[in-house]
Design a protein around this motif. Structure first.
Motif, short mmCIF file in Angstrom:
data_model
loop_
_atom_site.label_atom_id
_atom_site.label_comp_id
_atom_site.label_asym_id
_atom_site.label_seq_id
_atom_site.Cartn_x
_atom_site.Cartn_y
_atom_site.Cartn_z
N THR A 55 0.84 -1.19 0.00
CA THR A 55 0.00 0.00 0.00
C THR A 55 0.88 1.24 0.00
O THR A 55 2.10 1.14 0.06
CB THR A 55 -0.97 0.00 1.20
OG1 THR A 55 -1.94 1.03 1.02
CG2 THR A 55 -0.24 0.16 2.51
N ILE A 56 0.22 2.38 -0.09
CA ILE A 56 0.92 3.66 -0.11
C ILE A 56 0.30 4.56 0.97
O ILE A 56 -0.85 4.36 1.36
CB ILE A 56 0.85 4.33 -1.50
CG1 ILE A 56 -0.59 4.57 -1.93
CG2 ILE A 56 1.61 3.49 -2.53
CD1 ILE A 56 -0.75 5.36 -3.23
N SER A 96 4.06 12.84 -3.77
CA SER A 96 2.88 13.49 -4.34
C SER A 96 3.23 14.23 -5.62
O SER A 96 2.43 14.27 -6.56
CB SER A 96 2.27 14.46 -3.32
OG SER A 96 1.79 13.74 -2.21
N LYS A 97 4.42 14.78 -5.67
CA LYS A 97 4.86 15.49 -6.87
C LYS A 97 4.91 14.54 -8.07
O LYS A 97 4.52 14.91 -9.18
CB LYS A 97 6.24 16.11 -6.62
CG LYS A 97 6.75 16.95 -7.77
CD LYS A 97 8.07 17.62 -7.39
CE LYS A 97 8.53 18.54 -8.51
NZ LYS A 97 9.73 19.30 -8.11
N ALA A 98 5.39 13.33 -7.85
CA ALA A 98 5.44 12.34 -8.93
C ALA A 98 4.04 11.95 -9.37
O ALA A 98 3.76 11.84 -10.57
CB ALA A 98 6.23 11.11 -8.48
N ALA A 99 3.14 11.76 -8.40
CA ALA A 99 1.76 11.40 -8.74
C ALA A 99 1.07 12.54 -9.49
O ALA A 99 0.36 12.31 -10.47
CB ALA A 99 0.98 11.07 -7.47
N ALA A 100 1.32 13.77 -9.06
CA ALA A 100 0.70 14.92 -9.72
C ALA A 100 1.26 15.13 -11.11
O ALA A 100 0.60 15.75 -11.95
CB ALA A 100 0.91 16.19 -8.87
N GLU A 117 1.40 5.30 -10.01
CA GLU A 117 2.85 5.53 -9.91
C GLU A 117 3.53 4.39 -9.13
O GLU A 117 4.67 4.03 -9.42
CB GLU A 117 3.11 6.88 -9.22
CG GLU A 117 4.52 7.34 -9.23
CD GLU A 117 5.05 7.72 -10.61
OE1 GLU A 117 6.29 7.76 -10.75
OE2 GLU A 117 4.26 7.96 -11.56
N ALA A 118 2.82 3.82 -8.17
CA ALA A 118 3.37 2.73 -7.35
C ALA A 118 3.43 1.40 -8.10
O ALA A 118 4.23 0.53 -7.76
CB ALA A 118 2.54 2.56 -6.08
N GLN A 119 2.61 1.25 -9.11
CA GLN A 119 2.57 -0.01 -9.86
C GLN A 119 3.86 -0.21 -10.65
O GLN A 119 4.45 0.73 -11.14
CB GLN A 119 1.41 -0.01 -10.84
CG GLN A 119 0.12 -0.49 -10.25
CD GLN A 119 -0.87 -0.80 -11.35
OE1 GLN A 119 -1.48 0.11 -11.90
NE2 GLN A 119 -1.02 -2.07 -11.67
N SER A 123 3.57 -6.06 -9.95
CA SER A 123 2.40 -5.81 -9.11
C SER A 123 1.13 -5.78 -9.93
O SER A 123 1.15 -5.51 -11.13
CB SER A 123 2.57 -4.49 -8.35
OG SER A 123 2.63 -3.40 -9.25
N VAL A 124 0.05 -6.06 -9.25
CA VAL A 124 -1.28 -5.98 -9.86
C VAL A 124 -2.15 -5.10 -8.97
O VAL A 124 -2.12 -5.22 -7.74
CB VAL A 124 -1.91 -7.38 -10.06
CG1 VAL A 124 -2.09 -8.13 -8.77
CG2 VAL A 124 -3.22 -7.29 -10.83
N LEU A 125 -2.88 -4.20 -9.58
CA LEU A 125 -3.78 -3.32 -8.86
C LEU A 125 -5.14 -3.99 -8.75
O LEU A 125 -5.70 -4.43 -9.76
CB LEU A 125 -3.91 -1.99 -9.60
CG LEU A 125 -4.92 -1.00 -9.03
CD1 LEU A 125 -4.49 -0.51 -7.66
CD2 LEU A 125 -5.10 0.16 -9.99
N LEU A 126 -5.66 -4.08 -7.55
CA LEU A 126 -6.99 -4.61 -7.31
C LEU A 126 -7.88 -3.44 -6.92
O LEU A 126 -7.65 -2.78 -5.90
CB LEU A 126 -6.95 -5.66 -6.19
CG LEU A 126 -8.27 -6.35 -5.84
CD1 LEU A 126 -8.87 -7.05 -7.06
CD2 LEU A 126 -8.05 -7.34 -4.70
#
Length: 152
Positions: A55-56, A96-100, A117-119, A123-126
């Protein structure tokens, strides 16, 4: 094929925390009323097969705020389960800067852009959020739409 690390979105994290606190809370909590106990059990089954759930901080913060929207005495139980989850979880940080900086930020918001961004390739997003699911797949990542699994 090696099983992928699983990343949960906020809605499913809330379902997980509420269900772990008490399956009876699922239909009573305003953030999980669209789910059933069977949905919670399905989520648990999926996560039991994952080598790791990551998680993040963005998801943890949203989840903490949302699970607290419950009357006492249940709120205390929800907070204790949430606290234990945070202590035991595998957490990765996304700036947050990377996500934005992601193009999806404009229509998904900070937390969902941070999930993208974390994926990575392992990994797989559920998620049960269709827009987030489509964005993940469009970005060439693995994603599972929980709503599709519920429909089976």
């Amino acid at each position: 094929m090696k099983a992928a690390l699983t990343i949960l979105d906020t809605n499913l994290m809330v379902l997980l925390i509420v269900g772990l606190a008490s399956q009876e809370y699922i239909l009573r909590h305003k953030r999980t009323q669209s789910y059933t106990v069977e949905d919670f059990l399905l989520l648990q089954d999926i996560l039991a097969r994952a080598p790791s759930v990551i998680t993040i901080p963005h998801v943890l913060a949203e989840t903490s705020n949302l699970v607290r929207q419950f009357a006492e005495p249940g709120r205390t139980r929800l907070c204790a389960v949430s606290q234990n989850f945070v202590v035991d979880c595998v957490e990765t940080t996304v700036a947050s800067k990377a996500a934005a900086g992601r193009p999806e930020f404009r229509f998904l918001g900070l937390t969902d852009a941070a999930l993208l961004e974390a994926q990575n390739d392992t990994s797989v997003l559920l998620t049960d959020d269709l827009d987030l699911y489509v964005a993940s797949v469009s970005a060439g990542r693995q994603a599972i739409n929980f709503s599709h699994l519920r429909a089976r």
